[in-house]
Design a protein around this motif. Structure first.
Motif, short mmCIF file in Angstrom:
data_model
loop_
_atom_site.label_atom_id
_atom_site.label_comp_id
_atom_site.label_asym_id
_atom_site.label_seq_id
_atom_site.Cartn_x
_atom_site.Cartn_y
_atom_site.Cartn_z
N ALA A 68 0.83 -1.20 0.00
CA ALA A 68 0.00 0.00 0.00
C ALA A 68 0.87 1.25 0.00
CB ALA A 68 -0.92 0.00 1.22
N PRO A 69 0.43 2.30 -0.70
CA PRO A 69 1.22 3.53 -0.72
C PRO A 69 1.50 4.07 0.68
CG PRO A 69 -0.52 3.62 -2.38
CD PRO A 69 -0.77 2.39 -1.55
N PHE A 70 2.73 4.42 0.91
CA PHE A 70 3.20 5.06 2.15
C PHE A 70 3.14 4.14 3.37
CE2 PHE A 70 1.92 8.66 -0.51
CZ PHE A 70 3.06 9.45 -0.45
N ALA A 71 2.88 2.85 3.18
CA ALA A 71 2.80 1.93 4.33
C ALA A 71 4.17 1.40 4.74
CB ALA A 71 1.88 0.76 4.01
N GLY A 72 5.23 1.83 4.07
CA GLY A 72 6.59 1.48 4.47
C GLY A 72 6.95 0.04 4.18
N PRO A 90 -1.87 7.18 8.44
CA PRO A 90 -2.36 7.62 9.75
C PRO A 90 -2.85 6.50 10.66
CG PRO A 90 -3.97 8.13 8.06
CD PRO A 90 -2.77 7.62 7.34
N ASP A 91 -2.32 5.29 10.48
CA ASP A 91 -2.64 4.21 11.42
C ASP A 91 -2.03 4.56 12.78
OD1 ASP A 91 -3.58 1.25 11.72
OD2 ASP A 91 -1.57 1.32 12.62
N ARG A 92 -2.82 4.44 13.84
CA ARG A 92 -2.36 4.88 15.15
C ARG A 92 -1.40 3.89 15.80
NH1 ARG A 92 -4.70 9.29 17.10
NH2 ARG A 92 -4.02 8.80 19.22
N ALA A 93 -1.47 2.64 15.42
CA ALA A 93 -0.60 1.65 16.03
C ALA A 93 0.77 1.60 15.34
CB ALA A 93 -1.25 0.26 15.98
N GLY A 95 1.55 3.55 12.17
CA GLY A 95 1.87 4.71 11.35
C GLY A 95 2.07 5.96 12.18
N ILE A 96 1.65 7.09 11.62
CA ILE A 96 1.84 8.38 12.30
C ILE A 96 0.49 8.98 12.70
CG2 ILE A 96 4.05 8.84 11.18
CD1 ILE A 96 2.60 10.73 9.26
N GLY A 97 -0.51 8.10 12.91
CA GLY A 97 -1.83 8.60 13.29
C GLY A 97 -1.87 9.25 14.65
N SER A 98 -0.95 8.88 15.53
CA SER A 98 -0.92 9.48 16.86
C SER A 98 0.08 10.62 16.97
CB SER A 98 -0.58 8.40 17.90
OG SER A 98 0.73 7.90 17.69
N TRP A 99 0.74 10.93 15.87
CA TRP A 99 1.73 12.00 15.88
C TRP A 99 1.05 13.37 15.82
CZ3 TRP A 99 7.18 11.58 13.57
CH2 TRP A 99 7.70 10.29 13.74
N THR A 100 1.77 14.37 16.27
CA THR A 100 1.35 15.76 16.08
C THR A 100 2.19 16.37 14.96
OG1 THR A 100 2.97 16.69 17.63
CG2 THR A 100 0.84 15.95 18.55
N SER A 101 1.73 17.49 14.45
CA SER A 101 2.50 18.15 13.39
C SER A 101 3.87 18.59 13.90
CB SER A 101 1.72 19.35 12.84
OG SER A 101 1.46 20.29 13.86
N ALA A 102 3.95 18.92 15.19
CA ALA A 102 5.24 19.32 15.78
C ALA A 102 6.20 18.14 15.83
CB ALA A 102 5.02 19.90 17.17
N GLU A 151 0.08 -1.77 8.90
CA GLU A 151 1.27 -2.51 8.47
C GLU A 151 2.39 -2.25 9.47
OE1 GLU A 151 3.41 -5.09 6.10
OE2 GLU A 151 1.36 -4.42 5.63
N ALA A 152 2.83 -3.29 10.16
CA ALA A 152 3.86 -3.13 11.19
C ALA A 152 5.18 -2.72 10.56
CB ALA A 152 4.03 -4.44 11.97
N ASN A 153 5.92 -1.88 11.27
CA ASN A 153 7.23 -1.46 10.79
C ASN A 153 8.25 -2.58 11.01
OD1 ASN A 153 6.80 1.38 9.98
ND2 ASN A 153 6.21 1.63 12.12
#
Length: 426
Positions: A68-72, A90-93, A95-102, A151-153
């Motif tokens: 999948a695109p951008f799934a690493g 933006p998967d929270r487990a 991906g970067i779904g739990s990240w902030t823009s900062a 998708e797990a890293n």
């Protein structure tokens, strides 16, 4: 006993000072993260982020073949082991779904992950550190708009000690400092925009600059060309007319090369073909012209004229000429003149006479394929000959084209063909 204790204390003190220095250098420029994310996403911001992510060619590394695109998950080979790209959906487990823009900005600008880990510089944060916060926020908004993929890293497969945070801290202390968008007050806004795109998001120096034994580039050698580690393609100098410099080109031709992969003076192959296909063909006309203006304004290297090149053995030229006649002349012409709009000329082609013959040998072995772009949707290609020609024949035909029709360059030996065939560096 006192001497031993004194020596031990001195060693511990020195280690403590060294650790403090490393920590300080690795935290320079960083500010405490805000407690909440203040970014307000809008359709316009997402659209801008999509464009910027293309300019940064983010999907190329962060998408595994068939994934999948951008799934690493894509394995990126380096001289120090394999780095696996991370999930940017933006998967929270995973991906970067739990990240902030900062936190995303900190990764781009400082090379530090959400949990504080130092990132491996295969992620080109030494270039992305020049990206503005506004552009970082736009890219983050775009990535957050994508479908989440669970998708797990994958863990990196780096050799010791390169797989340690301590080694990364030392590397960063030696070779990395947070940067800012490059600006030349005496230059035009177009030139400065081009400098920002080329040096920052485009991260062109990541390939077109030689690397030291620890994989770091030097600003003093920027754009002077270098062998791409592991890939074993030579990224030619962008500030030298005898390699890939475009100072004397028409600006429209530079724009055409960036957006279509083809210009009257040459075309792109190898890793650059992928860059054009995935990234630069999507440049706006204004940004393409800005990049052209910057590349044409690069200070040029003084060419060191080599001593007279020794004529290759007559036997090699004869053998190479026979191979050329049988395999190459039907497309490239009896006199290496090529065919406009279809097959590149070999006579007077600077890509043929580079001091490093790696690219020529790789093309003969693996074929040459231009990118399919909106401006050149059905490009011609060159078939591979690695199953057809022996190492001796490849060396001979490479020597022949480098020394025919006015071309002059050192001959190619079978060892250089072997290295290219085995994907080994020089």
């Amino acid at each position: 006993m006192k001497r031993i204790l004194w020596t031990l204390s001195s060693v511990l003190a020195a280690l403590g000072i060294a650790a403090a220095v490393l920590i300080t250098l690795n935290l320079r420029g960083e500010e405490p993260l805000p407690a909440t994310d203040m970014l307000q996403s809008t359709p316009a911001l997402v659209q801008r982020g999509e464009y910027l992510s293309r300019i940064g060619n983010c999907m190329a590394c962060h998408t595994n073949q068939g994934g999948a695109p951008f799934a690493g998950g894509r394995g990126i080979e380096t001289p120090f082991g394999v780095v696996h790209s991370s999930n940017l959906t933006p998967d929270r487990a995973y991906g970067i779904g739990s990240w902030t823009s900062a936190e995303f900005w900190r990764a781009m600008h400082h090379g530090r992950s959400k949990d504080g880990r130092l990132l491996v510089p295969a992620f080109p944060y030494p270039n992305y550190t020049q990206v503005t916060r506004e552009d970082s926020d736009a890219i983050f908004a775009y990535l957050q708009s994508l479908p989440a993929v669970a998708e797990a890293n994958r863990e990196h497969a780096l050799r010791f000690p390169y797989n340690t945070q301590a080694a990364l801290a030392v590397w960063r202390a030696l070779f990395f400092a947070p940067g800012a968008p490059p600006t030349e007050p005496t230059q035009t806004a177009e030139y400065n925009r081009g400098a920002y795109l080329v040096s920052g998001l485009g991260h062109c120096t990541a390939c077109h600059t030689p690397r030291n034994a620890l994989g770091a580039t030097s600003d003093t050698k920027a754009f002077t060309g270098g062998l791409i580690p592991v890939q074993n393609w030579y990224a030619p100098a962008l500030n030298a007319a005898h390699e890939a410099g475009v100072k004397e080109w028409r600006t429209d031709d530079v724009v055409a090369l960036l957006k279509t992969g083809v210009a009257p003076q040459g075309s792109v192959l190898g890793p650059m073909a992928e860059v054009v296909f995935r990234s630069t063909q999507y440049l706006t006309d204004a940004d393409a012209r800005a990049m052209a203006a910057y590349l044409q304004g690069l200070p040029q290297q003084d060419r060191k004229v080599p001593a007279t090149v020794a004529a290759p053995p007559a036997s090699a030229m004869a053998r190479g000429g026979k191979v050329y006649e049988q395999q190459c002349a039907q497309c490239h012409g009896d006199q290496g003149q090529g065919e406009s709009g279809a097959f590149p000329a070999l006579a007077g082609n600077r890509a043929i006479t580079l001091a490093d013959p790696t690219n020529l040998v790789r093309v003969v072995l693996q074929g040459g394929y231009l990118p399919a772009t909106a401006g050149n949707p059905r490009p011609h290609g060159m078939p591979p000959f690695q199953q057809t020609l022996s190492d001796e024949e490849v060396a001979a035909v490479a020597t022949f084209v480098r020394n025919s029709w006015g071309n002059q360059a050192p001959g190619v030996g079978t060892i250089e063909v072997y290295r290219a065939r085995e994907r080994r560096g020089m």
